[in-house]
Design an enzyme around this catalytic site. Sequence first.
Site, PDB file in Angstrom:
ATOM      1  N   GLY A   1      -9.679   4.653  -6.110  1.00  0.00           N
ATOM      2  CA  GLY A   1      -8.379   3.992  -6.285  1.00  0.00           C
ATOM      3  C   GLY A   1      -7.300   4.525  -5.358  1.00  0.00           C
ATOM      4  O   GLY A   1      -7.552   4.846  -4.195  1.00  0.00           O
ATOM      5  N   VAL A   2      -6.107   4.635  -5.903  1.00  0.00           N
ATOM      6  CA  VAL A   2      -4.971   5.063  -5.092  1.00  0.00           C
ATOM      7  C   VAL A   2      -5.136   6.520  -4.658  1.00  0.00           C
ATOM      8  O   VAL A   2      -4.727   6.909  -3.557  1.00  0.00           O
ATOM      9  CB  VAL A   2      -3.640   4.781  -5.844  1.00  0.00           C
ATOM     10  CG1 VAL A   2      -3.401   5.707  -6.993  1.00  0.00           C
ATOM     11  CG2 VAL A   2      -2.469   4.814  -4.880  1.00  0.00           C
ATOM     12  N   ASP A   3      -5.765   7.323  -5.494  1.00  0.00           N
ATOM     13  CA  ASP A   3      -6.046   8.733  -5.184  1.00  0.00           C
ATOM     14  C   ASP A   3      -6.907   8.828  -3.913  1.00  0.00           C
ATOM     15  O   ASP A   3      -6.577   9.568  -2.966  1.00  0.00           O
ATOM     16  CB  ASP A   3      -6.779   9.343  -6.395  1.00  0.00           C
ATOM     17  CG  ASP A   3      -6.883  10.868  -6.352  1.00  0.00           C
ATOM     18  OD1 ASP A   3      -6.254  11.479  -5.489  1.00  0.00           O
ATOM     19  OD2 ASP A   3      -7.602  11.418  -7.214  1.00  0.00           O
TER      20      ASP A   3
ATOM     21  N   ASN B   1      -6.618  12.781 -10.994  1.00  0.00           N
ATOM     22  CA  ASN B   1      -7.309  13.163 -12.234  1.00  0.00           C
ATOM     23  C   ASN B   1      -7.115  14.671 -12.394  1.00  0.00           C
ATOM     24  O   ASN B   1      -6.625  15.344 -11.479  1.00  0.00           O
ATOM     25  CB  ASN B   1      -8.791  12.767 -12.203  1.00  0.00           C
ATOM     26  CG  ASN B   1      -9.516  13.392 -11.029  1.00  0.00           C
ATOM     27  OD1 ASN B   1      -9.628  14.615 -10.945  1.00  0.00           O
ATOM     28  ND2 ASN B   1      -9.992  12.571 -10.111  1.00  0.00           N
TER      29      ASN B   1
ATOM     30  N   ASP C   1       0.854  -1.180   0.000  1.00  0.00           N
ATOM     31  CA  ASP C   1       0.000   0.000   0.000  1.00  0.00           C
ATOM     32  C   ASP C   1       0.896   1.239   0.000  1.00  0.00           C
ATOM     33  O   ASP C   1       1.654   1.455   0.955  1.00  0.00           O
ATOM     34  CB  ASP C   1      -0.859  -0.053   1.275  1.00  0.00           C
ATOM     35  CG  ASP C   1      -1.785   1.138   1.409  1.00  0.00           C
ATOM     36  OD1 ASP C   1      -1.677   2.104   0.611  1.00  0.00           O
ATOM     37  OD2 ASP C   1      -2.615   1.109   2.331  1.00  0.00           O
TER      38      ASP C   1
HETATM   39  N1  AR6 Z   1      -1.329   1.525  -3.057  1.00  0.00           N
HETATM   40  C1  AR6 Z   1      -0.743   1.178  -4.228  1.00  0.00           C
HETATM   41  N2  AR6 Z   1      -1.428   0.969  -5.361  1.00  0.00           N
HETATM   42  C2  AR6 Z   1      -2.770   1.115  -5.321  1.00  0.00           C
HETATM   43  C3  AR6 Z   1      -3.466   1.482  -4.149  1.00  0.00           C
HETATM   44  C4  AR6 Z   1      -2.688   1.688  -2.978  1.00  0.00           C
HETATM   45  N3  AR6 Z   1      -3.248   2.046  -1.813  1.00  0.00           N
HETATM   46  N4  AR6 Z   1      -4.796   1.547  -4.447  1.00  0.00           N
HETATM   47  C5  AR6 Z   1      -4.926   1.224  -5.753  1.00  0.00           C
HETATM   48  N5  AR6 Z   1      -3.705   0.950  -6.279  1.00  0.00           N
HETATM   49  P1  AR6 Z   1      -6.197   3.829 -10.059  1.00  0.00           P
HETATM   50  P2  AR6 Z   1      -5.680   5.293 -12.567  1.00  0.00           P
HETATM   51  C6  AR6 Z   1      -3.343   0.576  -7.661  1.00  0.00           C
HETATM   52  O1  AR6 Z   1      -7.531   3.420 -10.550  1.00  0.00           O
HETATM   53  O2  AR6 Z   1      -5.896   4.081 -13.375  1.00  0.00           O
HETATM   54  C7  AR6 Z   1      -8.997   7.778  -9.441  1.00  0.00           C
HETATM   55  O3  AR6 Z   1     -10.376   7.856  -9.200  1.00  0.00           O
HETATM   56  C8  AR6 Z   1      -4.397  -0.066  -8.522  1.00  0.00           C
HETATM   57  O4  AR6 Z   1      -4.470  -1.462  -8.253  1.00  0.00           O
HETATM   58  O5  AR6 Z   1      -6.068   4.296  -8.660  1.00  0.00           O
HETATM   59  O6  AR6 Z   1      -4.518   6.186 -12.881  1.00  0.00           O
HETATM   60  C9  AR6 Z   1      -8.404   9.130  -9.832  1.00  0.00           C
HETATM   61  O7  AR6 Z   1      -9.023  10.198  -9.157  1.00  0.00           O
HETATM   62  C10 AR6 Z   1      -3.872   0.216  -9.917  1.00  0.00           C
HETATM   63  O8  AR6 Z   1      -2.907  -0.773 -10.300  1.00  0.00           O
HETATM   64  O9  AR6 Z   1      -5.567   5.015 -10.985  1.00  0.00           O
HETATM   65  C11 AR6 Z   1      -8.651   9.181 -11.298  1.00  0.00           C
HETATM   66  O10 AR6 Z   1      -9.947   9.632 -11.601  1.00  0.00           O
HETATM   67  C12 AR6 Z   1      -3.143   1.534  -9.755  1.00  0.00           C
HETATM   68  O11 AR6 Z   1      -3.044   1.777  -8.353  1.00  0.00           O
HETATM   69  C13 AR6 Z   1      -8.491   7.742 -11.732  1.00  0.00           C
HETATM   70  O12 AR6 Z   1      -8.791   6.955 -10.584  1.00  0.00           O
HETATM   71  C14 AR6 Z   1      -3.823   2.712 -10.415  1.00  0.00           C
HETATM   72  O13 AR6 Z   1      -5.221   2.604 -10.311  1.00  0.00           O
HETATM   73  C15 AR6 Z   1      -7.080   7.439 -12.151  1.00  0.00           C
HETATM   74  O14 AR6 Z   1      -7.017   6.152 -12.658  1.00  0.00           O
END
Ligand code: AR6
Length: 178
Positions: free
Chosen positions: A38-40, A30, A16
């Site tokens: 997600g990570v955000d 975004n 994490d």
């Molecule tokens: N630690 C590490 N990696 C993570 C975590 C974490 N805590 N949580 C998720 N991931 P995403 P994107 C991984 O969807 O595709 C948001 O709503 C996850 O498994 O977070 O760039 C933003 O506000 C994946 O492999 O980001 C934007 O609107 C990776 O992080 C949109 O999502 C990225 O997934 C951005 O989409």
Amino acid sequence: MQIHYRQGGLTVAEGDITRFDGDAIVNAANCSLLGGGGVDGAIHRAAGPQLLEACRALRQHDWPDGLPVGQVALTPGFRLPARYVIHTVGPVYAESDDPRGQLAACYRNALALADERGFTRLAFPAISTGVYGYPSAEAARVVADVIRERLPQLPALEVTLMFFSAADAQTFVQAAQR
Ligand code: AR6
């Protein structure tokens, strides 16, 4: 944090990213910079409400139209163990004319900002590979190329690529070793 690969200044780990203790973590944000899932979402929850305030201030003063894809913006980490957050916006894979160039720009610009600020420990998530739909193996090749190109010029910087699953970490290791 489980480590899958370590060489030179690069560590590939599973875990994490909000737990990463270093100078900065990168946020896959975004354009609005005002949070999301997600990570955000995880980063905003762990950092606390001051992060959203700092992002609002960035919008007001520096990025009134939002942060363009591939660009970076810096805030403190507030309650995170990491001191700073480098926010960037990855490409939406299905909508981008140049997903490869835009994804590479996220990593290059974050590395350049880290260098400029004298950071020595930086962690990235797998930008765009979640909601934004970038296939993990394809993204891994882009990231491996940027790391190979830039890391030798940044000897003081230790970079961790933090994957949320073992499968994504392994995919990256395979791409990096090809
Ligand atoms: N630690 C590490 N990696 C993570 C975590 C974490 N805590 N949580 C998720 N991931 P995403 P994107 C991984 O969807 O595709 C948001 O709503 C996850 O498994 O977070 O760039 C933003 O506000 C994946 O492999 O980001 C934007 O609107 C990776 O992080 C949109 O999502 C990225 O997934 C951005 O989409």
